[in-house]
Motif scaffolding. Structure first.
Motif, PDB file in Angstrom:
ATOM      1  N   UNK A 261      70.329 -11.211  33.154  1.00  0.00           N
ATOM      2  CA  UNK A 261      69.669 -10.480  32.068  1.00  0.00           C
ATOM      3  C   UNK A 261      69.717 -11.259  30.758  1.00  0.00           C
ATOM      4  N   UNK A 262      70.772 -11.996  30.522  1.00  0.00           N
ATOM      5  CA  UNK A 262      70.934 -12.668  29.239  1.00  0.00           C
ATOM      6  C   UNK A 262      70.167 -13.980  29.156  1.00  0.00           C
ATOM      7  N   UNK A 263      70.039 -14.689  30.275  1.00  0.00           N
ATOM      8  CA  UNK A 263      69.316 -15.968  30.288  1.00  0.00           C
ATOM      9  C   UNK A 263      68.131 -15.930  31.236  1.00  0.00           C
ATOM     10  N   UNK A 264      68.408 -15.925  32.535  1.00  0.00           N
ATOM     11  CA  UNK A 264      67.328 -15.920  33.516  1.00  0.00           C
ATOM     12  C   UNK A 264      67.900 -15.668  34.898  1.00  0.00           C
ATOM     13  N   UNK A 265      67.233 -14.815  35.712  1.00  0.00           N
ATOM     14  CA  UNK A 265      67.677 -14.655  37.100  1.00  0.00           C
ATOM     15  C   UNK A 265      67.446 -15.910  37.933  1.00  0.00           C
ATOM     16  N   UNK A 266      66.607 -16.823  37.448  1.00  0.00           N
ATOM     17  CA  UNK A 266      66.326 -18.040  38.206  1.00  0.00           C
ATOM     18  C   UNK A 266      67.534 -18.960  38.289  1.00  0.00           C
ATOM     19  N   UNK A 267      68.490 -18.817  37.367  1.00  0.00           N
ATOM     20  CA  UNK A 267      69.659 -19.692  37.385  1.00  0.00           C
ATOM     21  C   UNK A 267      70.615 -19.366  38.527  1.00  0.00           C
ATOM     22  N   UNK A 268      70.605 -18.104  38.985  1.00  0.00           N
ATOM     23  CA  UNK A 268      71.475 -17.681  40.084  1.00  0.00           C
ATOM     24  C   UNK A 268      72.931 -18.007  39.811  1.00  0.00           C
ATOM     25  N   UNK A 269      73.417 -17.593  38.665  1.00  0.00           N
ATOM     26  CA  UNK A 269      74.812 -17.823  38.294  1.00  0.00           C
ATOM     27  C   UNK A 269      75.461 -16.515  37.869  1.00  0.00           C
ATOM     28  N   UNK A 270      76.583 -16.216  38.482  1.00  0.00           N
ATOM     29  CA  UNK A 270      77.369 -15.046  38.123  1.00  0.00           C
ATOM     30  C   UNK A 270      78.837 -15.339  38.315  1.00  0.00           C
ATOM     31  N   UNK A 271      79.661 -14.322  38.080  1.00  0.00           N
ATOM     32  CA  UNK A 271      81.109 -14.517  38.181  1.00  0.00           C
ATOM     33  C   UNK A 271      81.788 -13.219  38.590  1.00  0.00           C
ATOM     34  N   UNK A 272      82.898 -13.386  39.273  1.00  0.00           N
ATOM     35  CA  UNK A 272      83.767 -12.280  39.633  1.00  0.00           C
ATOM     36  C   UNK A 272      85.114 -12.527  38.977  1.00  0.00           C
ATOM     37  N   UNK A 273      85.587 -11.553  38.201  1.00  0.00           N
ATOM     38  CA  UNK A 273      86.930 -11.610  37.623  1.00  0.00           C
ATOM     39  C   UNK A 273      87.797 -10.704  38.488  1.00  0.00           C
ATOM     40  N   UNK A 274      88.715 -11.303  39.217  1.00  0.00           N
ATOM     41  CA  UNK A 274      89.386 -10.605  40.309  1.00  0.00           C
ATOM     42  C   UNK A 274      90.842 -10.268  40.003  1.00  0.00           C
ATOM     43  N   UNK A 275      91.330  -9.131  40.495  1.00  0.00           N
ATOM     44  CA  UNK A 275      92.777  -8.940  40.577  1.00  0.00           C
ATOM     45  C   UNK A 275      93.379 -10.075  41.416  1.00  0.00           C
ATOM     46  N   UNK A 276      94.581 -10.446  41.098  1.00  0.00           N
ATOM     47  CA  UNK A 276      95.140 -11.635  41.735  1.00  0.00           C
ATOM     48  C   UNK A 276      95.193 -11.518  43.252  1.00  0.00           C
ATOM     49  N   UNK A 277      95.428 -10.305  43.774  1.00  0.00           N
ATOM     50  CA  UNK A 277      95.560 -10.160  45.225  1.00  0.00           C
ATOM     51  C   UNK A 277      94.258 -10.396  45.973  1.00  0.00           C
ATOM     52  N   UNK A 278      93.124 -10.412  45.260  1.00  0.00           N
ATOM     53  CA  UNK A 278      91.838 -10.592  45.927  1.00  0.00           C
ATOM     54  C   UNK A 278      91.295 -12.013  45.822  1.00  0.00           C
ATOM     55  N   UNK A 279      91.943 -12.879  45.059  1.00  0.00           N
ATOM     56  CA  UNK A 279      91.387 -14.210  44.836  1.00  0.00           C
ATOM     57  C   UNK A 279      91.291 -14.988  46.146  1.00  0.00           C
ATOM     58  N   UNK A 280      92.373 -15.095  46.887  1.00  0.00           N
ATOM     59  CA  UNK A 280      92.358 -15.878  48.119  1.00  0.00           C
ATOM     60  C   UNK A 280      91.449 -15.274  49.180  1.00  0.00           C
ATOM     61  N   UNK A 281      91.459 -13.940  49.392  1.00  0.00           N
ATOM     62  CA  UNK A 281      90.510 -13.386  50.366  1.00  0.00           C
ATOM     63  C   UNK A 281      89.048 -13.652  50.001  1.00  0.00           C
ATOM     64  N   UNK A 282      88.712 -13.586  48.726  1.00  0.00           N
ATOM     65  CA  UNK A 282      87.333 -13.845  48.327  1.00  0.00           C
ATOM     66  C   UNK A 282      86.981 -15.312  48.560  1.00  0.00           C
TER      67      UNK A 282
END
Length: 506
Positions: free
Chosen positions: A349-370
């Protein structure tokens, strides 16, 4: 009921008498009358019909009645719509001779199904003509769909400068197999930016780069594409969701075998007091999609309390949190408890959907499974684009672009509100304190016909019902979801004019 109208030669080139009679209301009567005029030859192939507003005024019927009748006849192949040339009688429809045995030999809904007392002849078939479709089916003249920023506003010069700097400064290893966590330059830049702008509490090693929110859902819930420890999915259902949201996300979850449970909405956001034994809940707390408005502070605290008590997790879709206009900024829910909230954002929404860039900020217990779910190598997000975004954020260009677009979208929002106040004061506008779309509340029973009329006139937009969970309540009523960010700046005025033309009368 019998009503007639004589059209002047100046409008369509012929005198035409229509009688609106018979069962089914005015729309059915008009559809029958036009179909009969074509079938009998009184309207020859290529004859141009009047604009639906003119015909509605002459007949004393609602504009949507004419628009719906035209749309039905276009779908049946009796009429054809072409951008710039109006609506005409379709070519290749020879008139049916009058007299005994002549009825029922023409195609369309009546000839095939025997409606309105017209039986299909046993040995005759209608000529196979291409079915004409409304202009919106080929590509709308005016795009007011939600979810897309103004593509013409992409900051090409600033992005090119960041791209060049990032590539020149990148170490050689950046051009090898990518780290599934994402480039450290981007994760570090996002850590600083999200803390400053959204109140997110995290460290770079708890951020995993993805290609957007849908990709994040796949990583968290998809059980069908992995082997080993992550094969069961990082998260499992049932998953509570807001009663109105993106159907695409629900379909994605259903494909992964996740049952979704709708939470009712009111003016304070999702009714989180309805949470029960679900394992997770998906919310848009900064700006409920699509109805608008932030999650009330008491409910923000309540959902965190529920997650702690249940050992559950909250998925926060922060899809347009940077854009607010008439209210104080609403920080990320993640800041209340980083170990109970998965915060997901993107530049769609802020730049462009064409860039296909996002992020997940995870609880520590989910980092390795993700990371295990994502695989050993980066297969989704372009590494050069990650490097460029890191520079774009770090040098301040991202902040400048967001501030500039926030002002532009606010002006567009104000123009929308002003246009509706002047042209359709009976239509209430809601959800406009933030975001890139507005909800236009319509009189009961008018949403479907308004969306159809808009499509017919080349205006692409969404009805509110399209976002309702199949098992969710219908309390939101009839409405339109209008994306005022989508058109380019020079096209916005015409899009507003077209929108006002299709709204139901007060």
């Amino acid at each position: 009921m019998t009503e007639s109208w004589v059209n002047s030669a100046e409008r369509i080139g012929v005198d035409l008498h229509l009688e609106l009679s018979g069962p089914g209301g005015r729309r059915a009567a008009l559809t029958r009358a036009l179909r009969e005029a074509v079938r009998s030859g009184r309207l020859a192939p290529g004859t141009r019909l009047p604009p639906y507003r003119s015909l509605a005024a002459d007949l004393g019927v609602a504009r949507n009645t004419v628009a719906d009748a035209y749309a039905e006849l276009v779908a049946e192949g009796w009429l054809a719509a072409r951008q710039g040339s109006g609506t005409r009688v379709a070519a290749g429809l020879p008139p049916t001779p009058s007299g005994p045995g002549a009825r029922g030999v023409q195609g369309g809904r009546e000839g095939v199904a025997g409606q309105a007392g017209v039986a299909a002849g046993p040995r005759h078939r209608a000529p196979r003509t291409p079915v004409a479709v409304p202009p919106g089916a080929r590509g709308p003249r005016h795009d007011l769909r939600q979810g897309t920023p103004d593509a013409s506003s992409f900051p090409r010069a600033a992005w090119t400068a960041s791209y060049r700097r990032a590539l020149l400064a990148a170490p050689s290893e950046a051009f090898g197999p990518g780290d599934p966590a994402g480039r450290p330059e981007l994760r570090e830049a996002l850590t600083e930016y999200l803390a400053r702008a959204r109140g997110v509490r995290t460290e770079p090693d708890r951020i995993v780069i993805c290609s957007g929110f849908a990709h994040a859902l796949r990583l968290l819930f998809d059980r069908g594409t992995r082997e080993g420890p992550a094969a069961g999915g990082v998260l499992r259902g049932p998953l509570a969701v807001e009663a109105y949201g993106l159907g695409f996300h629900r379909e994605l979850l259903a494909a992964a075998g996740v049952r979704t449970v709708p939470l009712p909405l009111d003016e304070h956001g999702a009714r989180v007091d309805g949470l029960g034994r679900e394992r997770a809940v998906l919310l848009t707390p900064a700006h409920q999609f699509p109805t608008g408005g932030p999650l009330h502070p008491e409910r923000r605290a309540a959902v965190i309390g529920w997650a702690r008590a249940r050992g559950a997790v909250v998925l926060e879709d922060d899809y347009d949190g940077e854009f607010r206009y008439d209210r104080r900024p609403v920080g990320a829910l993640q800041g209340l408890d980083p170990e109970r909230v998965i915060h997901v954002g993107s530049v769609s929404k802020s730049l462009s959907p064409a860039l296909r860039l996002g992020w997940m900020v995870l609880p520590r217990r989910y980092v390795e499974p993700v990371l295990a779910a994502k695989g050993e190598r980066e297969g989704w997000a372009s590494v050069p684009d990650q490097l460029a975004l890191a520079d774009f954020v770090a040098c301040g260009s991202y902040d400048r672009h967001v501030r500039r677009m926030r002002q532009r979208y606010r002006r567009r929002r104000d123009r929308l509100v002003a246009a509706l106040a002047a042209r359709a004061p009976h239509v209430e506008v809601t959800g406009v304190a933030a975001g890139l779309h507005a909800v236009l509340r319509l009189p009961p029973g008018t949403e479907r016909s308004t969306v159809k009329a808009a499509t017919w006139q080349g205006v692409a937009l969404d009805g509110l019902a399209a976002f309702r969970h199949p098992q969710g309540p219908t309390a939101a009523g009839d409405g339109l979801v209008v994306g005022y960010a989508t058109p380019s700046e020079h096209a916005y005025g015409a899009a507003l004019e077209a929108l006002c033309e299709v709204l139901p009368p007060g």
